[in-house]
Design an enzyme around this catalytic site. Sequence first.
Site, PDB file in Angstrom:
ATOM      1  N   ASP A  15       0.838  -1.184   0.000  1.00 58.92           N
ATOM      2  CA  ASP A  15       0.000   0.000   0.000  1.00 58.92           C
ATOM      3  C   ASP A  15       0.881   1.246   0.000  1.00 58.92           C
ATOM      4  O   ASP A  15       1.825   1.371   0.783  1.00 58.92           O
ATOM      5  CB  ASP A  15      -0.902  -0.013   1.237  1.00 58.92           C
ATOM      6  CG  ASP A  15      -1.732   1.248   1.348  1.00 58.92           C
ATOM      7  OD1 ASP A  15      -2.764   1.324   0.672  1.00 58.92           O
ATOM      8  OD2 ASP A  15      -1.327   2.153   2.102  1.00 58.92           O
TER       9      ASP A  15
ATOM     10  N   ASP B   7       0.167   9.659  -6.122  1.00 63.11           N
ATOM     11  CA  ASP B   7      -0.726   9.827  -7.271  1.00 63.11           C
ATOM     12  C   ASP B   7      -1.816   8.748  -7.215  1.00 63.11           C
ATOM     13  O   ASP B   7      -1.827   7.826  -8.026  1.00 63.11           O
ATOM     14  CB  ASP B   7       0.116   9.724  -8.543  1.00 63.11           C
ATOM     15  CG  ASP B   7      -0.718   9.718  -9.806  1.00 63.11           C
ATOM     16  OD1 ASP B   7      -1.842  10.244  -9.773  1.00 63.11           O
ATOM     17  OD2 ASP B   7      -0.250   9.167 -10.820  1.00 63.11           O
TER      18      ASP B   7
END
Length: 287
Positions: free
Chosen positions: A142, A163
Amino acid sequence: MNYRHAFHAGNHCDVVKHVVLCLVLDRLKAKDKPFAVLDTHAGRGLYDLEGEAALKTGEHAGGVRRLAADPAPPPAIRPFLEAVLRANPFGGARWYPGSPVIIADALRPGDSAKFCELHPEERAALEGALAGRSSVRVFDRDGYQAVRAFLPPPERRGLVLIDPPFEQPGEYDRLADALKDGLRRWATGVFMIWRPVKDDAGWRRFQHAVEDVGDTLSLDVTIRGPVPDKLTGSGLFIVNPPYGLSASLVEAAPWLAARLAIGPGAGWSLVEREKGALIRKEAGTVS
């Protein structure tokens, strides 16, 4: 994890993001000392603009194709166009480089990069795109957790690119938490956050949450006037912007807005702050 960027590769959001990314990387390379990059939501790294996904939407026609067709781009755009040329060594513009390939191509001996991607197929493609590069690593992790796990880097200078796909509610809250946590760990790092120009309430909430983080630069480029619940452009929020970046963006932004515009109201804005105090604000519209 369901997001596939191949449908959107090379569109107006990508080119704005990657023009700025190339300029930031150039500023980092201006010093001899090594730097590190962490890309938290990396994607597959290289996109086939003649593939089924890209042809289904055709979004690249309103993005990278427009920029590549211009015979006289300003100097601030050229690092991005050179990155596209490197991805197409045999000519044409079939292949579009995502941020991992742009970053990997910018690394010098001693520099390094880490890329995080949770989607297994995208991660496998990313590993293929970066194969043989000893200075980079790909992680099944993650991206927000990576900010905590990988900062600060041994190089002590460099960039964090955040992003996310903005698929989940509360993304701006996670962004604010990750940014503040990252700056506590690496106060001198350059943090670059991409956002869609769409959720004004979320963006205002994010700005309020991070108003005391230090020196910042915000750039927005829109391709049309506001439309409720519709994507009309993209923005970048940069903490600790490198010296000279704002001047390059003032050169690049009007040209980008003009080339990418699809309707009335297209334009750009740049806001620069030092320790919360406004030092520069410029904007323009496409006539």
